[in-house]
Design an enzyme around this catalytic site. Sequence first.
Site, short mmCIF file in Angstrom:
data_model
loop_
_atom_site.label_atom_id
_atom_site.label_comp_id
_atom_site.label_asym_id
_atom_site.label_seq_id
_atom_site.Cartn_x
_atom_site.Cartn_y
_atom_site.Cartn_z
CG HIS A 195 -43.10 -60.50 19.44
ND1 HIS A 195 -43.71 -61.19 20.46
CD2 HIS A 195 -42.71 -61.44 18.55
CE1 HIS A 195 -43.68 -62.49 20.20
NE2 HIS A 195 -43.08 -62.66 19.05
CB SER A 201 -49.40 -61.76 13.84
OG SER A 201 -48.30 -62.29 14.55
CE LYS A 240 -54.28 -73.37 12.86
NZ LYS A 240 -55.37 -72.42 12.59
CG ASP A 241 -47.11 -72.57 15.68
OD1 ASP A 241 -47.93 -72.42 14.76
OD2 ASP A 241 -46.48 -71.62 16.21
CD GLU A 253 -28.58 -78.20 -4.76
OE1 GLU A 253 -28.73 -78.71 -3.65
OE2 GLU A 253 -28.64 -78.88 -5.82
#
Length: 425
Positions: free
Chosen positions: A217, A221, A245-246, A289
């Site tokens: 922030h 972005s 959208k998220d 894994e």
Amino acid sequence: MAIGLHESEFKNPVIRWVDARLPIFTMMQKEYGTFPTPRNFNYFWNFGGLALVNLTIMIATGIFLAMNYTAHVTYAFDSVERIMRDVNYGWLLRYIHSNGASMFFIVVYIHIWRALYYGSYKAPRELLFMLGVVIFLLMMATAFLGYVLPWGQMSFWGATVITNLFSAIPLVGESIVTWLWGGFSVDNPTLNRFYSLHYLLPFVTFGVVFLHIAALHITGSNNPLGIDPKGPQDTLPFHPYYTAKDSVGLVVYFIVFAALVFFAPNLLGHPDNYIPANPLVTPPHIVPEWYFLPFYAILRAVPDKLGGVALMGGSIMILFILPWLDTSPVRSMRFRPVARICLLLWLVSFFVLMYCGAKPPEEPYVTIARLATLYYFAYFLVILPFLGAKERGLPLPTSISMPVLRGAGGGPLPAGATAKPMEKA
């Protein structure tokens, strides 16, 4: 309003009363409501938020599982079986937690890939990217510690193999291994230490995630074009545009997660871990894994133990200096055709290493892993610096809104915006 109180703009009297004394709602509105974000995000930008959701799920389910788990070599395996069979919805908690680890790594691997492809590690986001690498390391440590807790065959022998790697460190290696074990073999003190750390590290990770978001922030972005916003026409408020959208990505994520939990809960696990740990019986093929397999393949690709450990650690630590290895002024691989092909080949090498890591340490897998390891490091240490100096990128738009204005992205034109000529990278 009383002197010293924050002037809240919220209409709701309860929210306004709280916000005037502790402006958390104003902060949330600023950081997640009106916060300006580039208008051209694609769905790759969903995965940061999904990673935070996944971390929250892992912490919540882990707390409830810890209430019923017994960290003792005699009872650990049986306590996990009790969770699965006798605790109300214990099977669901355990499957969400175990498959949540796999979902977490899938989400984070895609998140890292997005950063590599769109140049999100470049200035001014170097520290943001480095904090992300720290989160990845904490994830790996937490996942390894958690894999030991069921105290099955693969848990025990995985712990034995991985902790023994520290013995390769000159002078202090044996002492480190003894300290990790709490004795001279993997036993009850080891399990207690791993349980304690497995419970603690997710909260440490959450703290680093907070720093990661704070850094995001501050710098803002990145975006698919890899250019900075030039004005209001290039940005949108985070809410409601990207919350909507998220939410689409979140629904898809939960569908995949639920399918894994309810229809294939053991798909990504190892069947040997349903056998109680036995120090006297070594499994024919010890594997970690799936999300550790590329790094395990790098470890085995080097015949020297110290060299393998160094190379395995270096495969992750090299990401810390990536912002300075890639000297190209162009961020996004959209405008770097040669670098884009090289990055796609690097992705292929990563999956080849994952495949080889799951195979026995024999030919041809060892040779293939060595070639993939060579390219893995060559991409960062040779190809990126060379292309940064020599490759001439494609022309960049002058603004984020430019592709829309030129008809590439569709949609209405921003008010008062005019098309400008393209500039060279």
